[in-house]
Write a protein that holds these residues in place. Structure first.
Motif, PDB file in Angstrom:
ATOM      1  N   ARG A 164       0.804  -1.213   0.000  1.00  0.00           N
ATOM      2  CA  ARG A 164       0.000   0.000   0.000  1.00  0.00           C
ATOM      3  C   ARG A 164       0.849   1.282   0.000  1.00  0.00           C
ATOM      4  O   ARG A 164       0.620   2.179  -0.789  1.00  0.00           O
ATOM      5  CB  ARG A 164      -0.967   0.039   1.183  1.00  0.00           C
ATOM      6  CG  ARG A 164      -2.180   0.923   0.913  1.00  0.00           C
ATOM      7  CD  ARG A 164      -3.224   0.213   0.087  1.00  0.00           C
ATOM      8  NE  ARG A 164      -4.041  -0.700   0.889  1.00  0.00           N
ATOM      9  CZ  ARG A 164      -4.069  -2.029   0.703  1.00  0.00           C
ATOM     10  NH1 ARG A 164      -3.323  -2.587  -0.250  1.00  0.00           N
ATOM     11  NH2 ARG A 164      -4.831  -2.806   1.426  1.00  0.00           N
ATOM     12  N   ASN A 165       1.824   1.400   0.879  1.00  0.00           N
ATOM     13  CA  ASN A 165       2.627   2.619   1.028  1.00  0.00           C
ATOM     14  C   ASN A 165       4.029   2.362   0.494  1.00  0.00           C
ATOM     15  O   ASN A 165       4.855   1.719   1.158  1.00  0.00           O
ATOM     16  CB  ASN A 165       2.684   3.037   2.502  1.00  0.00           C
ATOM     17  CG  ASN A 165       1.304   3.135   3.123  1.00  0.00           C
ATOM     18  OD1 ASN A 165       0.506   3.979   2.750  1.00  0.00           O
ATOM     19  ND2 ASN A 165       1.014   2.253   4.082  1.00  0.00           N
ATOM     20  N   VAL A 166       4.295   2.851  -0.716  1.00  0.00           N
ATOM     21  CA  VAL A 166       5.561   2.543  -1.377  1.00  0.00           C
ATOM     22  C   VAL A 166       6.078   3.789  -2.091  1.00  0.00           C
ATOM     23  O   VAL A 166       5.308   4.695  -2.421  1.00  0.00           O
ATOM     24  CB  VAL A 166       5.397   1.393  -2.399  1.00  0.00           C
ATOM     25  CG1 VAL A 166       4.838   0.149  -1.724  1.00  0.00           C
ATOM     26  CG2 VAL A 166       4.505   1.802  -3.557  1.00  0.00           C
ATOM     27  N   PRO A 167       7.386   3.873  -2.330  1.00  0.00           N
ATOM     28  CA  PRO A 167       7.928   4.982  -3.129  1.00  0.00           C
ATOM     29  C   PRO A 167       7.487   4.882  -4.585  1.00  0.00           C
ATOM     30  O   PRO A 167       7.232   3.789  -5.097  1.00  0.00           O
ATOM     31  CB  PRO A 167       9.445   4.811  -3.003  1.00  0.00           C
ATOM     32  CG  PRO A 167       9.657   3.927  -1.819  1.00  0.00           C
ATOM     33  CD  PRO A 167       8.459   3.025  -1.776  1.00  0.00           C
ATOM     34  N   LEU A 168       7.410   6.016  -5.243  1.00  0.00           N
ATOM     35  CA  LEU A 168       7.083   6.066  -6.669  1.00  0.00           C
ATOM     36  C   LEU A 168       8.360   6.386  -7.439  1.00  0.00           C
ATOM     37  O   LEU A 168       8.901   7.499  -7.352  1.00  0.00           O
ATOM     38  CB  LEU A 168       6.012   7.125  -6.933  1.00  0.00           C
ATOM     39  CG  LEU A 168       5.540   7.286  -8.382  1.00  0.00           C
ATOM     40  CD1 LEU A 168       5.019   5.965  -8.941  1.00  0.00           C
ATOM     41  CD2 LEU A 168       4.473   8.369  -8.483  1.00  0.00           C
ATOM     42  N   VAL A 169       8.844   5.431  -8.163  1.00  0.00           N
ATOM     43  CA  VAL A 169      10.108   5.530  -8.899  1.00  0.00           C
ATOM     44  C   VAL A 169       9.782   5.480 -10.383  1.00  0.00           C
ATOM     45  O   VAL A 169       9.297   4.471 -10.893  1.00  0.00           O
ATOM     46  CB  VAL A 169      11.063   4.386  -8.512  1.00  0.00           C
ATOM     47  CG1 VAL A 169      12.382   4.500  -9.277  1.00  0.00           C
ATOM     48  CG2 VAL A 169      11.304   4.364  -7.015  1.00  0.00           C
ATOM     49  N   LEU A 188      -0.263   6.688  -5.929  1.00  0.00           N
ATOM     50  CA  LEU A 188       0.138   5.530  -6.723  1.00  0.00           C
ATOM     51  C   LEU A 188      -1.040   5.004  -7.543  1.00  0.00           C
ATOM     52  O   LEU A 188      -0.874   4.645  -8.715  1.00  0.00           O
ATOM     53  CB  LEU A 188       0.672   4.433  -5.801  1.00  0.00           C
ATOM     54  CG  LEU A 188       1.232   3.182  -6.494  1.00  0.00           C
ATOM     55  CD1 LEU A 188       2.323   3.544  -7.496  1.00  0.00           C
ATOM     56  CD2 LEU A 188       1.744   2.189  -5.467  1.00  0.00           C
ATOM     57  N   PHE A 189      -2.222   4.954  -6.948  1.00  0.00           N
ATOM     58  CA  PHE A 189      -3.419   4.517  -7.653  1.00  0.00           C
ATOM     59  C   PHE A 189      -3.638   5.365  -8.902  1.00  0.00           C
ATOM     60  O   PHE A 189      -3.867   4.831 -10.001  1.00  0.00           O
ATOM     61  CB  PHE A 189      -4.628   4.627  -6.711  1.00  0.00           C
ATOM     62  CG  PHE A 189      -5.921   4.119  -7.283  1.00  0.00           C
ATOM     63  CD1 PHE A 189      -6.387   2.854  -6.960  1.00  0.00           C
ATOM     64  CD2 PHE A 189      -6.690   4.903  -8.133  1.00  0.00           C
ATOM     65  CE1 PHE A 189      -7.596   2.382  -7.480  1.00  0.00           C
ATOM     66  CE2 PHE A 189      -7.890   4.447  -8.660  1.00  0.00           C
ATOM     67  CZ  PHE A 189      -8.344   3.181  -8.330  1.00  0.00           C
ATOM     68  N   ALA A 236     -10.539  -0.844  -5.508  1.00  0.00           N
ATOM     69  CA  ALA A 236     -10.312   0.561  -5.160  1.00  0.00           C
ATOM     70  C   ALA A 236     -10.808   0.895  -3.752  1.00  0.00           C
ATOM     71  O   ALA A 236     -10.198   1.695  -3.040  1.00  0.00           O
ATOM     72  CB  ALA A 236     -10.985   1.471  -6.182  1.00  0.00           C
ATOM     73  N   LYS A 237     -11.912   0.305  -3.344  1.00  0.00           N
ATOM     74  CA  LYS A 237     -12.449   0.585  -2.006  1.00  0.00           C
ATOM     75  C   LYS A 237     -11.429   0.199  -0.934  1.00  0.00           C
ATOM     76  O   LYS A 237     -11.291   0.876   0.089  1.00  0.00           O
ATOM     77  CB  LYS A 237     -13.760  -0.184  -1.811  1.00  0.00           C
ATOM     78  CG  LYS A 237     -14.575   0.249  -0.619  1.00  0.00           C
ATOM     79  CD  LYS A 237     -15.259   1.594  -0.868  1.00  0.00           C
ATOM     80  CE  LYS A 237     -16.139   2.016   0.299  1.00  0.00           C
ATOM     81  NZ  LYS A 237     -17.339   1.165   0.437  1.00  0.00           N
ATOM     82  N   VAL A 238     -10.720  -0.887  -1.172  1.00  0.00           N
ATOM     83  CA  VAL A 238      -9.675  -1.319  -0.241  1.00  0.00           C
ATOM     84  C   VAL A 238      -8.449  -0.421  -0.351  1.00  0.00           C
ATOM     85  O   VAL A 238      -7.884   0.012   0.653  1.00  0.00           O
ATOM     86  CB  VAL A 238      -9.281  -2.785  -0.511  1.00  0.00           C
ATOM     87  CG1 VAL A 238      -8.062  -3.186   0.321  1.00  0.00           C
ATOM     88  CG2 VAL A 238     -10.457  -3.715  -0.210  1.00  0.00           C
ATOM     89  N   TYR A 239      -8.049  -0.125  -1.582  1.00  0.00           N
ATOM     90  CA  TYR A 239      -6.797   0.597  -1.789  1.00  0.00           C
ATOM     91  C   TYR A 239      -6.879   2.056  -1.363  1.00  0.00           C
ATOM     92  O   TYR A 239      -5.959   2.578  -0.722  1.00  0.00           O
ATOM     93  CB  TYR A 239      -6.378   0.529  -3.259  1.00  0.00           C
ATOM     94  CG  TYR A 239      -6.068  -0.861  -3.767  1.00  0.00           C
ATOM     95  CD1 TYR A 239      -5.712  -1.895  -2.911  1.00  0.00           C
ATOM     96  CD2 TYR A 239      -6.123  -1.147  -5.135  1.00  0.00           C
ATOM     97  CE1 TYR A 239      -5.428  -3.160  -3.388  1.00  0.00           C
ATOM     98  CE2 TYR A 239      -5.833  -2.408  -5.624  1.00  0.00           C
ATOM     99  CZ  TYR A 239      -5.500  -3.410  -4.748  1.00  0.00           C
ATOM    100  OH  TYR A 239      -5.218  -4.660  -5.223  1.00  0.00           O
ATOM    101  N   ILE A 240      -7.951   2.738  -1.736  1.00  0.00           N
ATOM    102  CA  ILE A 240      -8.021   4.193  -1.490  1.00  0.00           C
ATOM    103  C   ILE A 240      -9.346   4.625  -0.867  1.00  0.00           C
ATOM    104  O   ILE A 240      -9.611   5.824  -0.751  1.00  0.00           O
ATOM    105  CB  ILE A 240      -7.784   4.979  -2.802  1.00  0.00           C
ATOM    106  CG1 ILE A 240      -8.836   4.605  -3.859  1.00  0.00           C
ATOM    107  CG2 ILE A 240      -6.369   4.746  -3.320  1.00  0.00           C
ATOM    108  CD1 ILE A 240      -8.776   5.480  -5.114  1.00  0.00           C
TER     109      ILE A 240
END
Length: 576
Positions: A164-169, A188-189, A236-240
C-alpha cells in the motif's frame, strides 16, 4: 519447442503492432562497453531491450505465490514427518504473524522494484531514440514504449496491493523525479490508472485471425492493459477508500464485448493452462514458457511443489527439467482426522468443490496421453505408472501414500483416525489433497512443461463484472455471468441443479460468490488473499487452524528490516 517460435515472433517486427518489415538477420554484434549510446544499433537491439524486463517479471511470480496463497484460506504448508518446518516461516504466513525478516516479503518488494527499474531504463532510452532510425513506424514505437509502461504498472499494482505505502520511482537516469519516501496510496493509484488508460490507446489489439495470442503471447495488448484497470478498480475501495465498481464494470463489459479484441471462453476448464495455451482464446495475457527455456510456474516455489515428493512414479516425468517434485503446497483440509466435516465457512477447500459433486476438476488427476489430462487433484493411493511396482510412497520410504482431505498423523493407516490433533504442526505425507493446475505430462509426451503461464484470462473479467453487478443489487445478472463460465465445469445433465438461479437451483449470495471466486481461480497465485480482503474476511475470518487477527493491520505486509536499511526515508507500515 514452441518457445522458439514465440520468441522469434516477439523479436521480429511482425509482432510489434502492424509492421510488415521482416526480421531475419539474427547475427550478434559484440561491444566491449554497453550503454544507451552504443547498445542500440539495430532494430533487434531495441526489441531485445524492451522484452528483457519480461523475463524478470515471469520469474517474479514465484514469491507472490507464497504470499498470496499461504496467507489465505485455501492452501497450506504443514509439517510432514519433519519436512517443511523451516523455522516456522510458513506457519507465520498462515497465522498472519510474519516478521520483518520474512524472505518472501523481501523478495517480492525487491523483485517488483528491480522490474520497475528495468522498465524505467527502457522507457527513457526509447524516449531518447528515434523510431525511424531503426525502421519502426510511430505506432510500433508507441506500442513498444507502452509495453514497458504497462509492465511497470503490473509491478506497481502488486506493490499497492501488498504494501500500500511505497515509493514512486519513475526514472532510471534522473533520481530527482523519484521519491525516496512512500507516497500516499491514492498517488500511486492515480499514477497506475493514468498510465494504463494511456497505454490502452497505444497498445495493439490481438490479431483476430489467430486462435489465442499466438506469436504475441507475452506482449501486453489493449485488452490486457484494460484488464489491469479492472483489477485496480475492483479493489479501489480497499486501496483508497473509493467505490469504483462502475468503472470496473464498464471496462470488464468492454473487454467481454470485444472492444479491445476478440476473446472467448474456453470449452474446458483446463484449456487456459494446457501445453498449447498460446492458442487458447481465453488467455488475455500470459508469459511464454517452454521446457529447455523458461518455465517459472514449473519452478520449485510454484506448481512443481504442489504435489507429493515422489509423484514422478505416477506422472512418469522423472526426466523433466524441473527436477524432483516436492510437497510444499496442499489444500487446507475440509475434515478433522476422524473424518468429521470441519465447520468453517472459509477454507474447507475440497468440500467447496464437492458442493457440486460432479465437478470435472474433482476427478483424480491423470495423464491420458497425447498431451491430454483430466482432473486437478491428487488424493488417495496413487499407482506407480513408470514401470515401478506398487504405489507412490512417502519420501522416507516408510508407507504407501493414501492422501486424505485432513491433516493428521495417518502414516500407513488405511482409514480415519479416532484421535489426533490437527494443526500445521501435525501433518504427515498423507495430509491434504495436492493439486495440479498446470499439467504434468510424462517424459514421452511432447507437451511436457510446454504450458505458458496464464496471468490474465477472460473468465476473470466475467467474474469481476459479476461481482460489480452483485454489489449493485442485480443478483440475477451476476448469476448469468458466472454461469457462462461455470457450465464447462459440470455435465449438462447437472446444470439445472448446479447453475445459479434463475438459470438453475443454486443460490448465489455473498458467501457463495466468494466461494466461487475460490473455485474458479484456485491456486492462481495472485488473488485469493486479495479477494478475502475485498470481502472483509482476511483479518476477521476463521478457517482451519486460523483464528481472527487482533486488528486489520495484516491486510498489508510489513517492510522487512533489510528493506528499511536500504532506504532510511522509508517508514514501517502501521501496526508493525
Amino acid at each position: 519447442m514452441k518457445l522458439k517460435h514465440i520468441f522469434y515472433g516477439i523479436l521480429c517486427g511482425t509482432t510489434l503492432a502492424t509492421t510488415s518489415t521482416s526480421c531475419t538477420d539474427l547475427d550478434e554484434t559484440l561491444y566491449d562497453q554497453v550503454d544507451a549510446s552504443n547498445y542500440y544499433n539495430t532494430k533487434m537491439d531495441v526489441v531485445r531491450s524492451v522484452f528483457r524486463p519480461f523475463e524478470h517479471a515471469y520469474w517474479s511470480i514465484m514469491p507472490r505465490q507464497a504470499l498470496n496463497e499461504l496467507a489465505a484460506d485455501q492452501i497450506m504448508t504443514c509439517t510432514r514427518d519433519g519436512w517443511w518446518e523451516d523455522a516456522g516461516k510458513w506457519r507465520r504466513l498462515h497465522y498472519h504473524t510474519w516478521t520483518d525478516t520474512n524472505d518472501n516479503i523481501q523478495t517480492e518488494w525487491r523483485g517488483c522494484y528491480q522490474g520497475i527499474g528495468q522498465c524505467n531504463y527502457v522507457i527513457e532510452d526509447l524516449d531518447r531514440l528515434n523510431a525511424k532510425q531503426f525502421g519502426f513506424t510511430d505506432s510500433e514505437w508507441n506500442n513498444l514504449k507502452a509495453q514497458s509502461r504497462t509492465l511497470r504498472c503490473w509491478f506497481y499494482l502488486r506493490l499497492l496491493d501488498e504494501f500500500r505505502n511505497v515509493p514512486l520511482v519513475v526514472s532510471y537516469y534522473d533520481q530527482s523525479l523519484n521519491t525516496l519516501e512512500q507516497v500516499d496510496p491514492k498517488v500511486l493509484f492515480e499514477f497506475i490508472e493514468s498510465e494504463l488508460k494511456e497505454c490502452v490507446k497505444l497498445l495493439a489489439v490481438k490479431p483476430n485471425a489467430e486462435g489465442g495470442n499466438g506469436k504475441i503471447q507475452g506482449q501486453w495488448t489493449k485488452a490486457a492493459a484494460a484488464s489491469l484497470l479492472v483489477r485496480l478498480y475492483l479493489n479501489a475501495k480497499v486501496y483508497i477508500g473509493e467505490d469504483r465498481y462502475n468503472d470496473c464494470a464498464q471496462y470488464a463489459q468492454d473487454i467481454i464485448n470485444g472492444k479491445y479484441g476478440t476473446y472467448t471462453l474456453a470449452d474446458t476448464w483446463d484449456a487456459p493452462f494446457d501445453w498449447n495455451n498460446e492458442t487458447c482464446n481465453e488467455v488475455i495475457f500470459g508469459f511464454p514458457g517452454s521446457e529447455a527455456y523458461t518455465f517459472w510456474q514449473y519452478g520449485c516455489d510454484v506448481y512443481w511443489w504442489s504435489v507429493p515428493a515422489h509423484i514422478k512414479h505416477y506422472f512418469n516425468d522423472a526426466k523433466a527439467e524441473g527436477g524432483d517434485h516436492n510437497c510444499m503446497y496442499a489444500c487446507t483440509p475440509s475434515h478433522a482426522p476422524n473424518g468429521d466435516l470441519l465447520p468453517y465457512q472459509l477454507g474447507n477447500t475440497v468440500s467447496k468443490y464437492q458442493k457440486y459433486p460432479n465437478d470435472y476438476r474433482l476427478k483424480l488427476y491423470r495423464n491420458l496421453g497425447n498431451s491430454r489430462r483430466e482432473g486437478m487433484f491428487l488424493f488417495g493411493k496413487l499407482p506407480c505408472l513408470d514401470g515401478t511396482s506398487g504405489f507412490v510412497r512417502d519420501p522416507n520410504g516408510k508407507y504407501d501414500l493414501n492422501i486424505r482431505d485432513a491433516v493428521g498423523q495417518f502414516q500407513g493407516s488405511e482409514g480415519w483416525l479416532s484421535t489426533s490433533t490437527s494443526t500445521l504442526m501435525d501433518g504427515d505425507h498423507n495430509s491434504g489433497w495436492h493439486f495440479a493446475k498446470y499439467p504434468f505430462y510424462s517424459d514421452d509426451d511432447e507437451g511436457q512443461m510446454e504450458s505458458d503461464y496464464t496471468e490474465i484470462r477472460l473468465a476473470e473479467l466475467y467474474y469481476s463484472l459479476a461481482e460489480c453487478k452483485f454489489r449493485a443489487g442485480d443478483v440475477d445478472a451476476a448469476a448469468r455471468l458466472l454461469n457462462q463460465v461455470r457450465r464447462r465445469n459440470y455435465p449438462e445433465e447437472d446444470w439445472n441443479e448446479y447453475l445459479y438461479a434463475p438459470e438453475g437451483n443454486a443460490v448465489l449470495d455473498e458467501a457463495e460468490l466468494l466461494d466461487e471466486w475460490g473455485r474458479e481461480f484456485f491456486a492462481e497465485g495472485g488473488r485469493r488473499r486479495t479477494d478475502l480482503i475485498r470481502f472483509d474476511k482476511f483479518a476477521s475470518g476463521t478457517w482451519w487452524d486460523k483464528t481472527p487477527d487482533a486488528d486489520n493491520h495484516t491486510i498489508i505486509y510489513c517492510l522487512t528490516q533489510d528493506i528499511l536499511n536500504t532506504n532510511t526515508a522509508l517508514k514501517q507500515n502501521p501496526g508493525y
